[in-house]
Design an enzyme around this catalytic site. Sequence first.
Site, short mmCIF file in Angstrom:
data_model
loop_
_atom_site.label_atom_id
_atom_site.label_comp_id
_atom_site.label_asym_id
_atom_site.label_seq_id
_atom_site.Cartn_x
_atom_site.Cartn_y
_atom_site.Cartn_z
N GLU A 45 -8.35 13.76 7.21
CA GLU A 45 -7.44 13.05 7.98
C GLU A 45 -7.31 13.67 9.21
OE1 GLU A 45 -2.74 11.33 8.19
OE2 GLU A 45 -3.41 12.96 7.33
N ASN A 76 3.66 -1.36 -16.36
CA ASN A 76 4.65 -1.23 -17.21
C ASN A 76 6.20 -1.94 -16.71
OD1 ASN A 76 5.36 0.57 -15.43
ND2 ASN A 76 5.60 2.61 -16.60
N HIS A 102 -1.47 3.73 5.13
CA HIS A 102 -0.17 3.46 4.65
C HIS A 102 0.90 4.28 5.76
CE1 HIS A 102 -1.71 7.43 3.89
NE2 HIS A 102 -0.56 8.06 3.83
N ASP A 103 0.58 4.80 6.92
CA ASP A 103 1.25 5.23 7.77
C ASP A 103 1.20 4.63 9.10
OD1 ASP A 103 1.39 7.75 6.47
OD2 ASP A 103 -0.40 8.65 7.11
N ASP A 116 -5.64 15.47 3.40
CA ASP A 116 -4.54 14.87 4.09
C ASP A 116 -4.32 16.08 5.43
OD1 ASP A 116 -2.09 13.59 4.18
OD2 ASP A 116 -0.79 15.55 4.01
N ASP A 163 1.24 1.71 -10.71
CA ASP A 163 0.66 2.73 -11.66
C ASP A 163 -0.80 2.73 -11.93
OD1 ASP A 163 0.78 0.99 -13.65
OD2 ASP A 163 2.72 0.97 -14.16
N ASP A 178 -6.46 11.66 -3.09
CA ASP A 178 -6.00 12.44 -1.92
C ASP A 178 -5.80 13.85 -2.12
OD1 ASP A 178 -4.49 12.48 0.52
OD2 ASP A 178 -4.17 10.23 0.18
C1 NOJ Z 1 -0.41 12.20 6.36
C2 NOJ Z 1 -0.06 11.21 5.21
O1 NOJ Z 1 -0.97 10.24 5.53
C3 NOJ Z 1 1.42 10.99 5.34
O2 NOJ Z 1 1.86 9.72 4.55
C4 NOJ Z 1 2.15 11.99 5.07
O3 NOJ Z 1 3.50 11.77 5.31
C5 NOJ Z 1 1.89 13.41 5.86
N1 NOJ Z 1 0.42 13.57 6.02
C6 NOJ Z 1 2.33 14.54 5.01
O4 NOJ Z 1 1.91 14.76 3.91
#
Ligand code: NOJ
Length: 538
Positions: free
Chosen positions: A264, A31, A329-330, A207, A37, A106
């Site tokens: 995780e 969009n 992504h971390d 998570d 999105d 997630d």
């Molecule tokens: C792990 C996630 O992968 C991360 O992106 C997030 O900031 C922390 N947990 C807190 O939820």
Amino acid sequence: MGSKKDNQKNWIWWKHGTIYHIYPRSFFDSNNDGVGDINGIINQLPYLHELGIDAIWLSPVYASPQTDFGYDISDYYQIDPLFGDLNDFSKLVKKAHKLGIYIVMDMVLNHTSDQHPWFIESRSSANNPKRDWYIWKEANGNRRPNNWRNRFGGSGWEYDVTTNQYFYHSFLKEQPDLNWRNPEVKKALFKVMKFWLELGVDGFRLDVINFIVKDSKFRDDPPLLRQFFGAENVFTRNRPKSHKILASLRQLLNEYPDKVSIGEIYMLPPGNSQLAASYLGDGTNSLHLAFDFSLAFKRWNAKIYEQTIQNWMFAIPEKGWPCSVVSNHDLHRSYNRRYFRFFKESKARLEAILLLTLKGTPFIYYGQEIGMVNGRIPRKLIQDPLGKRFWPFYSGRDKARTPMQWDNSKYAGFSDAMPWLPVNPDYTIKNVEFQWQQPNSMLLLYQQLITLRRKHTALSMGEFRWIPTGVSGILAYERIYEKQRILVFLNFTPFSKSLSITGKKVLFSTHENSQPFINQKLLPFEGIILKPEKNSLK
Ligand code: NOJ
């Protein structure tokens, strides 16, 4: 759901398929508001289908103030308007399923947003019925209740003036931790998961699942430095009770056919395979899969990789199943991590083979398949709260979250509007459209490997065995399923390596000009996949 592998007996999507991790903000903006999105993901389903993946894991799309980009949920039952709405989400599930693609959400169980109505109630008074849903504590004299920290830096205790107490947060202060010792919390969150399962999702990535229970006696954690060197008595994670909760979570999932839970497992320092594997229970009574991030932090060296993989395989319970992950992504983009400084492209190609031929479910982080690199985000454009807090020492996690590069039009085809993070400047050559056309591109490499994995049951379902070659710098192993044997040789070095290979058919090589039979050698950084005509490795 009709699966591509329905005809293959015992084929289980979350074990034998390939899972693609999407960071929704950055995948495709339908969009043109600069943020990816759900409709954008729907638009790109044909791409994912063509790539050959079996499932998508979506980073959180629930209603959220987005302080930690969705990992701070304010309503577990709604989709954030930034990403769409429940209708869009249902449409995504249905359309993906039609293509044989499973959807993993997630799920953040450790904490909510401070804007979640549960927390707003909880903090409103000390005797509110929701008070005990979070972790509240009196000051210790004129000090904080204890030394527990938050993982984003500093104390984990935040003073709240209304009731003159502190609440605990493992991450930002806008992410208060839930109190899993209260059975009401478990009930409420299990209900949330049921809601999404009923809606058709195929499982959850959980998570920081090893954080959910904290010490009931509030004992001090060891100092951070000691934790980094593996101190065991850490009271804010890996508490025994979390295993009980996960056992009942498994039971909940067992009520539905074919679902998955992926944990995780956060740890300091990264790379404790035993700890990650402990969250699989005996393989039937806890999580289905758990992330071990060891490989993402190891030096580029065949021997070190061998040991790391060996540790992980060894740690997996007999009835359990490993998974492989090098990027998310971390973390840094795997293409750019420290140990990939030289020969990045060659190493990334070899790592792709490794990921897709090891025993265990492979996870691909969006953009990995086109060799996306870390973004360079100017200070004033930094979005990640961690980057804002720690700049210039640490610029945060934005670098691994830049927009997906689809083509060479403005903003890489991600959006017509200025994206929420700048597009990487290399998008004119690193993009999907270009790489589909380019022989030997990273994208074609990934596609071919995924296809090969699907075609040869040994690669997806087979047992794993090392092949002793006696040649240094080579990682060699085979996958075996019934009568099928597939051999993999990866040359980790920039030198040619002699190897006696006869009687085998090359199914795949990283190098177009590969001639392993004629030259009896692997080229620098060459990776090959072979099928024996007969058992003849010398
Ligand atoms: C792990 C996630 O992968 C991360 O992106 C997030 O900031 C922390 N947990 C807190 O939820």
